[in-house]
Design a protein around this motif. Structure first.
Motif, PDB file in Angstrom:
ATOM      1  N   LYS A  46      41.078  23.147  48.901  1.00 30.89           N
ATOM      2  CA  LYS A  46      41.854  23.962  49.373  1.00 30.89           C
ATOM      3  C   LYS A  46      42.399  25.292  48.841  1.00 30.89           C
ATOM      4  O   LYS A  46      42.747  26.076  49.236  1.00 30.89           O
ATOM      5  CB  LYS A  46      42.986  23.527  49.699  1.00 30.89           C
ATOM      6  CG  LYS A  46      43.945  22.149  49.993  1.00 30.89           C
ATOM      7  CD  LYS A  46      45.196  21.804  50.370  1.00 30.89           C
ATOM      8  CE  LYS A  46      44.539  20.065  51.051  1.00 30.89           C
ATOM      9  NZ  LYS A  46      46.279  19.598  51.043  1.00 30.89           N
ATOM     10  N   ASP A  47      40.974  25.425  47.932  1.00 28.16           N
ATOM     11  CA  ASP A  47      41.361  27.037  47.078  1.00 28.16           C
ATOM     12  C   ASP A  47      39.806  27.272  46.523  1.00 28.16           C
ATOM     13  O   ASP A  47      39.905  28.532  46.021  1.00 28.16           O
ATOM     14  CB  ASP A  47      42.290  26.885  45.404  1.00 28.16           C
ATOM     15  CG  ASP A  47      41.994  25.316  44.548  1.00 28.16           C
ATOM     16  OD1 ASP A  47      40.174  25.381  44.887  1.00 28.16           O
ATOM     17  OD2 ASP A  47      41.907  26.132  43.443  1.00 28.16           O
ATOM     18  N   ILE A  48      38.988  26.743  47.059  1.00 33.51           N
ATOM     19  CA  ILE A  48      37.559  28.012  46.723  1.00 33.51           C
ATOM     20  C   ILE A  48      37.603  28.802  48.343  1.00 33.51           C
ATOM     21  O   ILE A  48      37.614  27.996  49.342  1.00 33.51           O
ATOM     22  CB  ILE A  48      36.421  26.626  46.685  1.00 33.51           C
ATOM     23  CG1 ILE A  48      37.139  26.054  45.497  1.00 33.51           C
ATOM     24  CG2 ILE A  48      35.161  27.046  46.918  1.00 33.51           C
ATOM     25  CD1 ILE A  48      35.946  24.466  44.676  1.00 33.51           C
ATOM     26  N   GLU A  49      37.272  29.663  47.801  1.00 31.68           N
ATOM     27  CA  GLU A  49      37.316  30.302  49.020  1.00 31.68           C
ATOM     28  C   GLU A  49      35.043  30.727  49.164  1.00 31.68           C
ATOM     29  O   GLU A  49      34.981  31.261  50.326  1.00 31.68           O
ATOM     30  CB  GLU A  49      37.726  31.397  48.616  1.00 31.68           C
ATOM     31  CG  GLU A  49      38.562  31.283  48.513  1.00 31.68           C
ATOM     32  CD  GLU A  49      39.891  32.973  48.052  1.00 31.68           C
ATOM     33  OE1 GLU A  49      39.954  34.246  49.463  1.00 31.68           O
ATOM     34  OE2 GLU A  49      40.777  33.255  47.591  1.00 31.68           O
ATOM     35  N   MET A  50      34.800  30.560  47.965  1.00 33.79           N
ATOM     36  CA  MET A  50      33.001  31.423  48.572  1.00 33.79           C
ATOM     37  C   MET A  50      31.771  30.118  47.354  1.00 33.79           C
ATOM     38  O   MET A  50      32.850  29.493  46.506  1.00 33.79           O
ATOM     39  CB  MET A  50      32.866  31.982  47.495  1.00 33.79           C
ATOM     40  CG  MET A  50      31.244  32.989  47.773  1.00 33.79           C
ATOM     41  SD  MET A  50      31.665  34.402  47.563  1.00 33.79           S
ATOM     42  CE  MET A  50      31.844  34.602  45.658  1.00 33.79           C
ATOM     43  N   VAL A  51      30.810  29.802  48.347  1.00 35.39           N
ATOM     44  CA  VAL A  51      30.272  28.392  47.195  1.00 35.39           C
ATOM     45  C   VAL A  51      29.030  29.933  47.173  1.00 35.39           C
ATOM     46  O   VAL A  51      28.331  30.201  48.324  1.00 35.39           O
ATOM     47  CB  VAL A  51      29.817  27.888  47.753  1.00 35.39           C
ATOM     48  CG1 VAL A  51      28.510  26.548  47.383  1.00 35.39           C
ATOM     49  CG2 VAL A  51      31.275  26.987  48.081  1.00 35.39           C
ATOM     50  N   VAL A  52      28.658  29.666  46.197  1.00 41.38           N
ATOM     51  CA  VAL A  52      27.177  30.895  45.511  1.00 41.38           C
ATOM     52  C   VAL A  52      26.732  29.955  45.357  1.00 41.38           C
ATOM     53  O   VAL A  52      26.394  28.955  44.343  1.00 41.38           O
ATOM     54  CB  VAL A  52      27.694  32.262  44.374  1.00 41.38           C
ATOM     55  CG1 VAL A  52      26.632  32.561  44.194  1.00 41.38           C
ATOM     56  CG2 VAL A  52      28.664  32.787  44.894  1.00 41.38           C
ATOM     57  N   ALA A  53      25.414  29.631  45.749  1.00 43.15           N
ATOM     58  CA  ALA A  53      23.935  29.053  45.562  1.00 43.15           C
ATOM     59  C   ALA A  53      23.122  29.792  44.448  1.00 43.15           C
ATOM     60  O   ALA A  53      22.327  30.844  45.001  1.00 43.15           O
ATOM     61  CB  ALA A  53      23.273  27.837  46.839  1.00 43.15           C
ATOM     62  N   LEU A  54      23.100  29.571  43.594  1.00 41.69           N
ATOM     63  CA  LEU A  54      21.840  29.983  42.887  1.00 41.69           C
ATOM     64  C   LEU A  54      20.086  29.368  42.271  1.00 41.69           C
ATOM     65  O   LEU A  54      20.601  27.793  41.951  1.00 41.69           O
ATOM     66  CB  LEU A  54      22.157  30.153  41.207  1.00 41.69           C
ATOM     67  CG  LEU A  54      21.112  30.648  40.386  1.00 41.69           C
ATOM     68  CD1 LEU A  54      20.998  32.134  40.815  1.00 41.69           C
ATOM     69  CD2 LEU A  54      21.785  31.447  39.165  1.00 41.69           C
ATOM     70  N   GLY A  55      19.518  29.128  42.789  1.00 41.43           N
ATOM     71  CA  GLY A  55      18.819  28.786  43.612  1.00 41.43           C
ATOM     72  C   GLY A  55      17.088  29.324  44.614  1.00 41.43           C
ATOM     73  O   GLY A  55      17.471  30.246  45.286  1.00 41.43           O
TER      74      GLY A  55
END
Length: 321
Positions: free
Chosen positions: A54-63
């Motif tokens: 409910k509180d994660i606004e963005m996922v960053v993929a490093l790969g």
């Protein structure tokens, strides 16, 4: 903003020190949770958890593209939704087609700078994606639908991807030279170079039979050879449906001709000729085969299939770029 950073420690173009620098740069601008992947499919699981949070606004993929694909499939586990976290990409693989197609620098440090600039200005776009599922028959198990970001392949090119994965499992480094060697070996071992086994079926259209190679594109370029972009379907775009390049003949003269066209391809023109089929902006279609053929999505070999159904989904995922 709270974000999840998914880090592939095996990313081929980033060292542990570089990753630490990138993490500190991102953490200076947001509340950052960092998780390092530990097994194949871990990035997908993390993306799914983020989508349910409910509180994660963005996922960053490093790969590399494989890590991005897993994160995307996790985020879209229950399908596209306006409330999903946005996706950001920091390239760390050998090719990074998705990130480069979005216009990001191929250098991870520069890409991190571009990401921070995008966050400060609120720059984002919603991209279309491809969805593919294997159809079960007497030999295939049912294959769950899976998203892909930039390409899928059924037949020859998927065989090349499978060969590269085998070499990597033996300790070989993923390089463009490795891919070129496996293309040659796949060609020499290909038993159906002159009469393909693949049939294309589309609603309301006559079937197209005897394809040897079928590349499904969601953007252009299709891939890169070093810094050279290769355009299999120059019109492919994140803003339209899917494109298809099919070849019905892979004799030595035909391969020489189409390989030359691919190496000299541009945003205006890709491979063409009487044995080449180019289709743009497809929404639904199926590729069938008389025999089980290799299948790949975003450079990930997914085994052998006798049938794969494709769907182009517009505006599937929000990307910070």
């Amino acid at each position: 903003m709270r974000a999840l950073l998914v880090v592939n420690p095996a990313a081929t173009t980033t060292s542990a020190r570089t990753r630490d620098v990138l993490i500190h740069a991102l953490a200076s601008e947001m509340k950052l949770d960092v998780v390092t992947t530990e097994y194949r499919g871990h990035a997908r699981d993390l993306g799914r958890q983020a989508a349910q949070s409910k509180d994660i606004e963005m996922v960053v993929a490093l790969g590399g593209d494989g890590t991005v694909n897993e994160v995307v499939n996790g985020l879209l586990h229950e399908g596209p939704s306006p409330g999903l976290p946005g996706l950001a990409v920091v390239p760390g693989g050998s090719t990074n087609v998705f990130a480069r197609a979005l216009g990001l620098p191929n250098d991870p440090v520069e890409a991190t700078g571009a990401l921070l600039d995008a966050l400060r200005t609120g720059s984002e776009r919603t991209v279309g994606l491809g969805l593919a599922a294997g159809t079960p028959d007497s030999e295939d198990e049912a294959v769950p639908a899976r998203w892909f970001t930039f390409c899928a392949g059924y037949g020859f090119d998927a065989g090349v991807v499978g060969r590269v994965e085998q070499q990597r499992e033996r300790g070989k480094r993923s390089t463009h030279a490795l891919y070129v060697r496996q293309v040659v070996r796949q060609f020499l071992d290909e038993p159906r170079r002159r009469h393909g086994a693949i049939t294309l079926e589309r609603p309301g259209e006559d079937p197209v039979a005897d394809l040897v190679l079928s590349i499904v594109g969601n953007t252009a370029p299709w891939t890169y050879l070093g810094n050279r972009p290769l355009y299999a379907s120059p019109q492919a775009s994140f803003d339209t449906g899917l494109d298809l390049l099919g070849l019905s003949k892979l004799s030595t003269p035909a391969v020489t001709r189409y390989a030359t066209q691919l190496l000299t391809s541009s945003p205006e023109r890709g491979p063409h000729g009487k044995h080449a089929l180019s289709l743009h902006d497809l929404t639904d279609f199926t590729l069938h085969s008389k025999v089980r053929l290799p299948f790949q999505m975003d450079g990930d070999h997914l085994g052998l299939r006798t049938s794969v159904t494709f769907t182009g989904v517009r505006r599937a995922l929000r990307v910070i770029v």
